[in-house]
Design a protein around this motif. Structure first.
Motif, PDB file in Angstrom:
ATOM      1  N   ILE A   1       0.868  -1.174   0.000  1.00 51.73           N
ATOM      2  CA  ILE A   1       0.000   0.000   0.000  1.00 51.73           C
ATOM      3  C   ILE A   1       0.903   1.222   0.000  1.00 51.73           C
ATOM      4  CG2 ILE A   1      -1.743   1.323   1.229  1.00 51.73           C
ATOM      5  CD1 ILE A   1      -2.736  -1.193   2.462  1.00 51.73           C
TER       6      ILE A   1
ATOM      7  N   ARG B   1       4.549   0.827   0.504  1.00 50.83           N
ATOM      8  CA  ARG B   1       5.033   0.110   1.678  1.00 50.83           C
ATOM      9  C   ARG B   1       4.581  -1.342   1.568  1.00 50.83           C
ATOM     10  NH1 ARG B   1       4.321  -0.448   7.104  1.00 50.83           N
ATOM     11  NH2 ARG B   1       2.107  -0.005   7.080  1.00 50.83           N
TER      12      ARG B   1
ATOM     13  N   ILE C   1       3.184  -4.761   2.386  1.00 52.72           N
ATOM     14  CA  ILE C   1       2.399  -5.340   3.482  1.00 52.72           C
ATOM     15  C   ILE C   1       2.627  -6.849   3.491  1.00 52.72           C
ATOM     16  CG2 ILE C   1       0.100  -5.557   4.490  1.00 52.72           C
ATOM     17  CD1 ILE C   1       0.900  -2.688   4.272  1.00 52.72           C
TER      18      ILE C   1
ATOM     19  N   SER D   1      -0.945  -5.449  15.617  1.00 57.94           N
ATOM     20  CA  SER D   1      -1.766  -4.425  14.987  1.00 57.94           C
ATOM     21  C   SER D   1      -1.008  -3.782  13.840  1.00 57.94           C
ATOM     22  CB  SER D   1      -2.111  -3.379  16.049  1.00 57.94           C
ATOM     23  OG  SER D   1      -2.868  -2.375  15.470  1.00 57.94           O
ATOM     24  N   GLY D   2      -1.665  -3.618  12.701  1.00 58.12           N
ATOM     25  CA  GLY D   2      -1.018  -3.006  11.550  1.00 58.12           C
ATOM     26  C   GLY D   2      -0.230  -3.990  10.712  1.00 58.12           C
ATOM     27  N   SER D   3      -0.315  -5.286  11.036  1.00 57.02           N
ATOM     28  CA  SER D   3       0.476  -6.254  10.283  1.00 57.02           C
ATOM     29  C   SER D   3      -0.216  -6.671   8.990  1.00 57.02           C
ATOM     30  CB  SER D   3       0.755  -7.486  11.137  1.00 57.02           C
ATOM     31  OG  SER D   3      -0.465  -8.062  11.550  1.00 57.02           O
ATOM     32  N   GLY D   4      -1.467  -6.277   8.803  1.00 56.37           N
ATOM     33  CA  GLY D   4      -2.103  -6.556   7.522  1.00 56.37           C
ATOM     34  C   GLY D   4      -3.162  -7.638   7.554  1.00 56.37           C
ATOM     35  N   LYS D   5      -3.768  -7.859   8.718  1.00 62.94           N
ATOM     36  CA  LYS D   5      -4.793  -8.902   8.800  1.00 62.94           C
ATOM     37  C   LYS D   5      -6.059  -8.495   8.058  1.00 62.94           C
ATOM     38  CE  LYS D   5      -4.688  -8.646  13.260  1.00 62.94           C
ATOM     39  NZ  LYS D   5      -3.706  -7.550  13.359  1.00 62.94           N
ATOM     40  N   THR D   6      -6.491  -7.256   8.299  1.00 61.91           N
ATOM     41  CA  THR D   6      -7.668  -6.764   7.573  1.00 61.91           C
ATOM     42  C   THR D   6      -7.386  -6.741   6.074  1.00 61.91           C
ATOM     43  OG1 THR D   6      -8.323  -5.433   9.465  1.00 61.91           O
ATOM     44  CG2 THR D   6      -9.240  -4.816   7.343  1.00 61.91           C
ATOM     45  N   THR D   7      -6.168  -6.343   5.730  1.00 54.20           N
ATOM     46  CA  THR D   7      -5.769  -6.322   4.328  1.00 54.20           C
ATOM     47  C   THR D   7      -5.919  -7.707   3.705  1.00 54.20           C
ATOM     48  OG1 THR D   7      -4.179  -4.611   4.884  1.00 54.20           O
ATOM     49  CG2 THR D   7      -3.877  -5.726   2.784  1.00 54.20           C
TER      50      THR D   7
ATOM     51  N   TRP E   1      -9.350  -5.782  -2.917  1.00 56.62           N
ATOM     52  CA  TRP E   1      -8.055  -5.280  -3.346  1.00 56.62           C
ATOM     53  C   TRP E   1      -7.381  -6.368  -4.163  1.00 56.62           C
ATOM     54  CZ3 TRP E   1      -6.150  -2.764   1.901  1.00 56.62           C
ATOM     55  CH2 TRP E   1      -6.936  -1.632   2.156  1.00 56.62           C
TER      56      TRP E   1
ATOM     57  N   GLN F   1     -14.356  -4.957  10.697  1.00 54.33           N
ATOM     58  CA  GLN F   1     -13.838  -4.498  11.981  1.00 54.33           C
ATOM     59  C   GLN F   1     -14.697  -3.350  12.519  1.00 54.33           C
ATOM     60  OE1 GLN F   1      -9.687  -3.843  11.537  1.00 54.33           O
ATOM     61  NE2 GLN F   1      -9.274  -3.833  13.715  1.00 54.33           N
TER      62      GLN F   1
ATOM     63  N   GLU G   1     -11.963  -9.195  13.930  1.00 46.25           N
ATOM     64  CA  GLU G   1     -12.038  -8.755  15.330  1.00 46.25           C
ATOM     65  C   GLU G   1     -13.459  -8.823  15.894  1.00 46.25           C
ATOM     66  OE1 GLU G   1      -9.281  -7.516  16.814  1.00 46.25           O
ATOM     67  OE2 GLU G   1      -7.958  -6.931  15.159  1.00 46.25           O
TER      68      GLU G   1
ATOM     69  N   HIS H   1      -7.218 -10.527  18.358  1.00 46.55           N
ATOM     70  CA  HIS H   1      -6.085 -10.310  19.248  1.00 46.55           C
ATOM     71  C   HIS H   1      -6.253 -11.070  20.550  1.00 46.55           C
ATOM     72  CE1 HIS H   1      -4.346  -7.269  16.798  1.00 46.55           C
ATOM     73  NE2 HIS H   1      -5.395  -6.504  16.867  1.00 46.55           N
TER      74      HIS H   1
HETATM   75  N1  LIG Z   1      -6.383   2.595   3.036  1.00 47.67           N
HETATM   76  C1  LIG Z   1      -5.105   2.546   3.430  1.00 47.67           C
HETATM   77  N2  LIG Z   1      -4.210   3.451   2.983  1.00 47.67           N
HETATM   78  C2  LIG Z   1      -2.921   3.403   3.352  1.00 47.67           C
HETATM   79  N3  LIG Z   1      -2.420   2.486   4.188  1.00 47.67           N
HETATM   80  C3  LIG Z   1      -3.243   1.564   4.677  1.00 47.67           C
HETATM   81  C4  LIG Z   1      -4.628   1.531   4.332  1.00 47.67           C
HETATM   82  N4  LIG Z   1      -5.201   0.504   4.966  1.00 47.67           N
HETATM   83  C5  LIG Z   1      -4.231  -0.088   5.684  1.00 47.67           C
HETATM   84  N5  LIG Z   1      -3.037   0.533   5.517  1.00 47.67           N
HETATM   85  C6  LIG Z   1      -1.754   0.146   6.103  1.00 47.67           C
HETATM   86  O1  LIG Z   1      -1.624  -1.239   5.934  1.00 47.67           O
HETATM   87  C7  LIG Z   1      -1.135  -1.844   7.086  1.00 47.67           C
HETATM   88  C8  LIG Z   1      -1.970  -3.038   7.423  1.00 47.67           C
HETATM   89  O2  LIG Z   1      -3.277  -2.592   7.758  1.00 47.67           O
HETATM   90  P1  LIG Z   1      -4.392  -3.569   8.280  1.00 47.67           P
HETATM   91  O3  LIG Z   1      -5.620  -2.764   8.480  1.00 47.67           O
HETATM   92  O4  LIG Z   1      -4.489  -4.730   7.372  1.00 47.67           O
HETATM   93  O5  LIG Z   1      -3.789  -4.028   9.682  1.00 47.67           O
HETATM   94  P2  LIG Z   1      -4.412  -5.022  10.744  1.00 47.67           P
HETATM   95  O6  LIG Z   1      -3.466  -6.143  10.861  1.00 47.67           O
HETATM   96  O7  LIG Z   1      -5.814  -5.338  10.403  1.00 47.67           O
HETATM   97  O8  LIG Z   1      -4.330  -4.155  12.068  1.00 47.67           O
HETATM   98  P3  LIG Z   1      -5.355  -4.119  13.315  1.00 47.67           P
HETATM   99  O9  LIG Z   1      -5.107  -5.328  14.103  1.00 47.67           O
HETATM  100  O10 LIG Z   1      -4.948  -2.888  14.065  1.00 47.67           O
HETATM  101  O11 LIG Z   1      -6.729  -4.034  12.750  1.00 47.67           O
HETATM  102  C9  LIG Z   1      -1.129  -0.800   8.186  1.00 47.67           C
HETATM  103  O12 LIG Z   1       0.196  -0.573   8.559  1.00 47.67           O
HETATM  104  C10 LIG Z   1      -1.710   0.440   7.576  1.00 47.67           C
HETATM  105  O13 LIG Z   1      -0.854   1.530   7.835  1.00 47.67           O
END
Ligand SMILES: Nc1ncnc2c1ncn2[C@@H]1O[C@H](COP(=O)(O)OP(=O)(O)OP(=O)(O)O)[C@@H](O)[C@H]1O
Ligand SMILES: [Mg+2]
Lengths: 261, 276
Positions: free
Chosen positions: B24, B27, B29, B49-55, B64, B98, B176, B209
């Motif tokens: 993204i 950066r 992921i 958190s932020g490791s990309g699970k939602t992604t 995506w 989420q 979550e 989590h």
């Molecule tokens: N729309 C977006 N634009 C830019 N960066 C994004 C976007 N969505 C997510 N990211 C980046 O992608 C990375 C992974 O996001 P993601 O939401 O998948 O994390 P996560 O593992 O679900 O975190 P959490 O447990 O906090 O929900 C994050 O570091 C975030 O900064």
């Protein structure tokens, strides 16, 4: 300086790209239109919703605009002993120009901004992605009905505005009730000067403006940055862009309809 | 169709992620991730958190597109489908966002009824029964006339859960589901996810989590960190794992390979620059 020129170039390119995106978006909306036939209820709801939003402001503005037109028209006409032509003058100005334009501007400020904010907020709160994941196309479910609703609602609102401006509460009230213009001369002037062609032109203009307002609104909302700032920018952009576009389109349409008629 | 059925019989994984690369805004992921979601199992995805699970869930749902690699759902590459085909695939997936992602202008009842009304021609009576059943399962049958703005965060997520299973999908992705739940509703939801999975023969992906609770219901676990899968296995295998990542994550240690801080300039440098 070079950087100033380059900046101008970049701005122009951004602007062109935005225009291109919005045209593509319009084509996608048009492709989604046939689906509306299957769920007409969605469209009816939206016509009702954007129409009702703007109704009060349109009625009140119509009355005021009609009264002002009658006042200033009377002052001009009475000098030539032509105050009997007051109905004609008020009606032609309202139906040909002010009705569609003023209603369009009010509609942009009231309904256009609301539609942009609504869609932008739906995007910011994941409601649009949620729909996509439920295999529902937001373009069909959310965007297309609002776009068409503008094209239907604005002509209706313009008709209401015109009736208010010309009729018993607006121009007629000031001209006939207050200033003493002959009532039958007022109506007769309108009847003999306003043709069915003028009414059709009014609806063409209003429909076009309605399309412009909702097109800008759904585009700005759909592509808004998913933040509160993004939503507020989409709302402001909608009002500014749609208003300018209405004024520009009015010039073009007046020129076209004038030469055509 | 028949050809696909030949290759992807009921023993192959429902979701196969192959050599997935995704970034993204430049950066990365994911770098070369492979994982399988087995049919009929509850698979947990864990990670900082932020490791990309939602992604990952968005990639599986086809929202995506991976820059490289494939995401196969029942043998079909979700990124290479027409919109119509993709929508057919998505009707077989439920997703709990989420954020809940409830439609704010519809009541709780209408939110849960939404997918049914969009995709089926069921008579109103039947829709009503199904909706009430789903709401009953999450304990919110009597909240059906409330609007999303009148719900607490935990309640909204439970409504979203009811909605994600409204169409009786083949697979449900829960992002979550437990956050914001009190211990009672958390226990109910844990059991519900397990029961739905077993009784309806679903396949479930749970992102969470809540380590111990999730390990308690999961059949298989993937731990994501640093753009990769750092470990995977059954909950028992993970508890025995000698991976530092897993150890830190399961035991909530602040020190370890997982940085608590978003990567960048060091704290010391930051303070020194601001002092200048
Ligand atoms: N729309 C977006 N634009 C830019 N960066 C994004 C976007 N969505 C997510 N990211 C980046 O992608 C990375 C992974 O996001 P993601 O939401 O998948 O994390 P996560 O593992 O679900 O975190 P959490 O447990 O906090 O929900 C994050 O570091 C975030 O900064
Ligand atoms: Mg997440």
């Amino acid at each position: 300086m070079k950087s100033g020129l380059a900046q101008l170039g970049y701005t122009a390119l951004d602007w062109l790209a935005e225009l291109g995106r919005s045209v593509l978006f319009l084509l996608r909306i048009i492709a989604a239109l046939p689906m509306l036939g299957r769920k007409p209820r969605l469209l009816v709801e939206q016509v009702y919703s954007v129409g009702v939003l703007s109704l009060v402001i349109v009625v009140v503005s119509g009355l005021f605009v009609g009264m002002v037109l009658a006042l200033s028209g009377y002052r001009a006409l009475v000098q030539f002993g032509a105050s009997n032509a007051l109905g004609t003058s008020v009606a032609l100005v309202v139906i040909r120009e002010l009705g569609p334009v003023v209603t369009g501007l009010l509609f942009a400020g009231r309904a256009g901004s609301a539609v942009a904010a609504e869609i932008g907020l739906m995007k910011a709160t994941d409601q649009l992605s949620g729909m996509e994941m439920m295999a529902v196309d937001p373009l069909r479910r959310v965007v297309a009905p609002r776009f068409v609703a503008g094209i239907i609602a604005l002509p209706l609102l313009t008709a209401i505005f015109s009736v208010m401006a010309i009729g018993a509460g607006g121009g007629y009230f000031v001209g006939v009730t207050l200033l003493g213009v002959d009532a039958s001369a007022y109506w007769h002037g309108i009847q003999s000067s306003v043709g069915i062609g003028d009414i059709i032109d009014m609806f063409i203009k209003a429909g076009t403006f309605g399309a412009i307002v909702t097109w800008v609104a759904v585009f700005e909302g759909y592509y808004a940055a998913p933040t509160s700032e993004g939503v507020s920018r989409a709302t402001t952009n909608t009002v500014v862009i749609a208003s300018l576009a209405i004024l520009g389109a009015n010039l073009i349409l007046t020129a076209m309809l004038f030469s055509g008629g | 169709m028949t050809q696909r059925a030949d290759i992807h019989d009921s023993h192959s994984p429902l979701v196969e992620v192959r050599d997935l690369n995704f970034s993204i805004a430049g950066r990365p992921i994911y770098r070369g991730v492979n994982l399988d979601i087995e049919r009929g199992k509850v698979t947990a995805i864990m990670g900082p958190s932020g490791s990309g699970k939602t992604t990952l869930l968005r990639l599986i749902g086809g929202q995506w597109r991976a820059s490289q690699g494939q995401v196969l759902f029942d043998g079909e590459d979700v990124a290479r489908q027409s919109q119509r085909r993709l929508f057919d695939i998505r009707k077989r997936m439920g997703m709990l966002f989420q954020s809940g992602a409830l439609l704010s202008d519809l009541s709780v009842f209408d939110n849960v009824a939404f997918p049914l009304r969009e995709h089926t021609d069921l008579p109103g009576e039947l829709v009503r029964d199904i909706v009430l059943m789903k709401l009953q399962a999450v304990g919110l049958r009597n909240a059906r006339d409330l609007y999303p703005a009148e719900l607490s965060g935990g309640m909204a997520r439970r409504v979203a859960l009811a909605r994600s299973i409204a169409l009786d999908p083949d697979m449900v992705m829960y992002d979550e589901p437990f956050s914001g739940q009190d211990p009672i509703s958390m226990g109910v939801l844990l059991r519900l996810i397990r029961q739905l999975n077993d009784a309806l023969g679903l396949t479930s992906i749970v992102v969470s989590h809540d380590v111990n609770e999730t390990l308690g219901i999961a059949d298989y676990v993937y731990v994501i960190a640093d753009s990769e899968i750092v470990d995977h296995g059954t909950p028992d295998e993970l508890r025995q794992s000698d991976s530092e990542w897993v150890d830190q994550f399961l035991h909530a240690r602040a020190d370890g390979p997982v940085p608590f801080h978003y990567p960048g300039q060091s704290y010391r440098d930051d303070l020194l620059t601001s002092a200048r």
